[in-house]
Design a protein around this motif. Structure first.
Motif, PDB file in Angstrom:
ATOM      1  N   ARG A  57       1.821  30.811 -29.699  1.00 13.12           N
ATOM      2  CA  ARG A  57       1.380  29.429 -29.473  1.00 13.12           C
ATOM      3  C   ARG A  57       2.578  28.518 -29.227  1.00 13.12           C
ATOM      4  NH1 ARG A  57      -2.761  26.781 -33.586  1.00 13.12           N
ATOM      5  NH2 ARG A  57      -4.248  27.795 -32.190  1.00 13.12           N
ATOM      6  N   ILE A  58       3.637  28.718 -30.011  1.00 13.00           N
ATOM      7  CA  ILE A  58       4.857  27.933 -29.820  1.00 13.00           C
ATOM      8  C   ILE A  58       5.415  28.180 -28.428  1.00 13.00           C
ATOM      9  CG2 ILE A  58       7.257  27.676 -30.586  1.00 13.00           C
ATOM     10  CD1 ILE A  58       6.175  28.365 -33.456  1.00 13.00           C
ATOM     11  N   GLN A  59       5.456  29.447 -28.024  1.00 10.14           N
ATOM     12  CA  GLN A  59       5.943  29.788 -26.688  1.00 10.14           C
ATOM     13  C   GLN A  59       5.107  29.106 -25.606  1.00 10.14           C
ATOM     14  OE1 GLN A  59       5.212  33.830 -25.178  1.00 10.14           O
ATOM     15  NE2 GLN A  59       7.356  33.917 -24.550  1.00 10.14           N
ATOM     16  N   SER A  60       3.802  29.087 -25.806  1.00 10.84           N
ATOM     17  CA  SER A  60       2.933  28.474 -24.801  1.00 10.84           C
ATOM     18  C   SER A  60       3.187  26.977 -24.683  1.00 10.84           C
ATOM     19  CB  SER A  60       1.458  28.737 -25.138  1.00 10.84           C
ATOM     20  OG  SER A  60       1.027  27.965 -26.247  1.00 10.84           O
ATOM     21  N   GLU A  61       3.526  26.317 -25.801  1.00 12.46           N
ATOM     22  CA  GLU A  61       3.826  24.887 -25.745  1.00 12.46           C
ATOM     23  C   GLU A  61       5.110  24.623 -24.959  1.00 12.46           C
ATOM     24  OE1 GLU A  61       3.559  22.448 -29.178  1.00 12.46           O
ATOM     25  OE2 GLU A  61       1.390  22.673 -29.189  1.00 12.46           O
ATOM     26  N   PHE A  62       6.122  25.461 -25.157  1.00 16.22           N
ATOM     27  CA  PHE A  62       7.341  25.317 -24.368  1.00 16.22           C
ATOM     28  C   PHE A  62       7.049  25.522 -22.884  1.00 16.22           C
ATOM     29  CE2 PHE A  62       9.841  26.110 -28.330  1.00 16.22           C
ATOM     30  CZ  PHE A  62      10.699  25.037 -28.227  1.00 16.22           C
ATOM     31  N   VAL A  63       6.289  26.561 -22.564  1.00 14.30           N
ATOM     32  CA  VAL A  63       5.972  26.853 -21.163  1.00 14.30           C
ATOM     33  C   VAL A  63       5.205  25.688 -20.539  1.00 14.30           C
ATOM     34  CG1 VAL A  63       4.629  28.342 -19.628  1.00 14.30           C
ATOM     35  CG2 VAL A  63       6.024  29.359 -21.440  1.00 14.30           C
ATOM     36  N   GLU A  64       4.215  25.161 -21.257  1.00 15.70           N
ATOM     37  CA  GLU A  64       3.413  24.046 -20.737  1.00 15.70           C
ATOM     38  C   GLU A  64       4.274  22.803 -20.525  1.00 15.70           C
ATOM     39  OE1 GLU A  64      -0.019  22.535 -19.200  1.00 15.70           O
ATOM     40  OE2 GLU A  64       0.157  24.536 -20.090  1.00 15.70           O
ATOM     41  N   GLY A  65       5.139  22.508 -21.505  1.00 16.53           N
ATOM     42  CA  GLY A  65       6.003  21.340 -21.380  1.00 16.53           C
ATOM     43  C   GLY A  65       6.994  21.468 -20.247  1.00 16.53           C
ATOM     44  N   PHE A  66       7.659  22.624 -20.151  1.00 19.90           N
ATOM     45  CA  PHE A  66       8.621  22.836 -19.077  1.00 19.90           C
ATOM     46  C   PHE A  66       7.942  22.752 -17.709  1.00 19.90           C
ATOM     47  CE2 PHE A  66      11.320  25.655 -22.091  1.00 19.90           C
ATOM     48  CZ  PHE A  66      11.943  24.529 -22.611  1.00 19.90           C
ATOM     49  N   GLY A  67       6.749  23.329 -17.625  1.00 25.59           N
ATOM     50  CA  GLY A  67       6.029  23.309 -16.351  1.00 25.59           C
ATOM     51  C   GLY A  67       5.616  21.914 -15.938  1.00 25.59           C
ATOM     52  N   ALA A  68       5.137  21.119 -16.897  1.00 23.91           N
ATOM     53  CA  ALA A  68       4.651  19.772 -16.581  1.00 23.91           C
ATOM     54  C   ALA A  68       5.785  18.828 -16.203  1.00 23.91           C
ATOM     55  CB  ALA A  68       3.877  19.207 -17.763  1.00 23.91           C
TER      56      ALA A  68
END
Length: 258
Positions: A57-68
Motif C-alpha cells: 500500500r505504501i508503494q502504491s501511494e508513492f507510485v500514485e504520487g509520482f505519477g500524478a
C-alpha cells in the motif's frame, strides 16, 4: 467537520479521506487512521503478520504520487494553518501570495485543506496558475478544498512529505501550528544536510515568526547547535514581492546549475 459548500453553492455531505478513498455518512464512524494502525503496535499480535502487506500500500501511494506530479512545472510548497479563517488578514495574504506565485509561472503545492492552504490554492487558481493539494487522512478534517485543481490524497504522512519536497524549488511558511512546524523543520533539516538541493525557506509574517527566529538565532546558533550558514537558510518577511523575489532568485540560481 462539515464542508459547507462548493463554488457553485451546492451542499456537500460531511466526509473523510482515507487515502484515495472518500468516506461519507455511515462510513464516517471508522475510529482509526491508516497511519495510526501502522504506528500503534498495541493490542493483538496479528499486526505482525499484516505489516509486510502494508508495504504494498505504501508503494502504491508513492507510485500514485509520482505519477500524478511527474509533469508539474516549477513549484513552491506553501505551508500554513488549517484554522486560519477567511476573514483573517493571513487568509488575504495567502490569496495574494498564491496569485503572485502563479504570475511568475510557479505552481503552488499545499496540504489541500482549509484555512491558509485554501487561501493559497484560491489565489493561484483565480490567477490562472496550477493549484495543487496533497491531502492526508485525518480523523477530524475534511477533504480537499474546492480551489485545488490537481489533488492527491494520502494515507501516510511520510509519503505526502516526500511529495511536498520532491516537486518544490522553495518553501514558504505562513503562520501555522504543529503541522507547519513539523514541515518547516523537516525542510530545514533536509536542506542543511544537503539531502535536497539548497533552496530558500521563507517565513512569511514577521509578527508571528519573529520569536521563533530570535530563539533559533540567540539559542541554537549562540550555543553552537547550528552555524551562521544554517541560520541564513531562513528568510523572514512581511512583503509578498520580497517573498516572491526570493523564490525567483533561487530558481534562477537553481536553473543555472541544472
Amino acid at each position: 467537520m462539515t464542508i459547507e459548500g462548493r463554488q457553485d453553492g451546492a451542499e456537500r455531505p460531511q466526509e473523510k479521506q482515507r487515502g484515495p478513498v472518500v468516506l461519507r455518512r455511515s462510513r464516517l464512524s471508522e475510529p482509526t487512521t491508516t497511519d495510526q494502525r501502522l504506528l500503534d503496535s498495541r493490542g493483538p499480535s496479528d499486526w505482525v503478520h499484516t505489516d509486510p502487506w502494508r508495504v504494498m500500500r505504501i508503494q502504491s501511494e508513492f507510485v500514485e504520487g509520482f505519477g500524478a506530479l511527474a509533469e508539474v512545472p516549477r513549484a513552491v510548497t506553501v505551508f500554513g494553518s488549517a484554522r486560519t479563517t477567511p476573514d483573517h488578514p493571513e487568509y488575504a495574504a495567502g490569496v495574494e501570495l498564491g496569485a503572485a506565485l502563479a504570475k511568475i509561472g510557479c505552481a503552488v503545492i499545499t496540504g489541500g485543506g482549509p484555512g491558509a492552504m485554501e487561501a493559497v490554492n484560491r489565489g493561484a487558481s483565480e490567477a490562472g496558475g496550477l493549484s495543487i493539494g496533497l491531502g492526508i487522512e485525518l480523523p477530524f478534517e475534511q477533504g480537499l478544498n474546492p480551489w485545488v485543481d490537481l489533488g492527491v490524497n494520502f494515507r501516510y504522512f511520510f509519503v505526502r512529505k516526500t511529495m511536498f519536497i520532491k516537486y518544490a524549488q522553495a518553501f514558504v511558511c505562513l503562520p501555522g501550528g504543529f503541522g507547519t512546524m513539523d514541515e518547516l523543520f523537516e525542510a530545514l533539516t533536509l536542506v542543511q544536510t544537503k539531502k535536497v538541493t539548497k533552496f530558500p525557506v521563507v517565513l512569511f509574517g514577521k509578527s508571528y515568526w519573529q520569536g521563533l527566529y530570535d530563539w533559533i538565532r540567540d539559542s541554537m546558533r549562540a550555543s553552537g547547535k547550528i552555524g551562521d550558514k544554517d541560520l541564513a537558510l531562513l528568510h523572514l518577511t512581511d512583503d509578498i514581492d520580497d517573498a516572491v523575489g526570493i523564490v525567483q532568485e533561487a530558481y534562477v540560481a537553481w536553473e543555472a546549475t541544472h
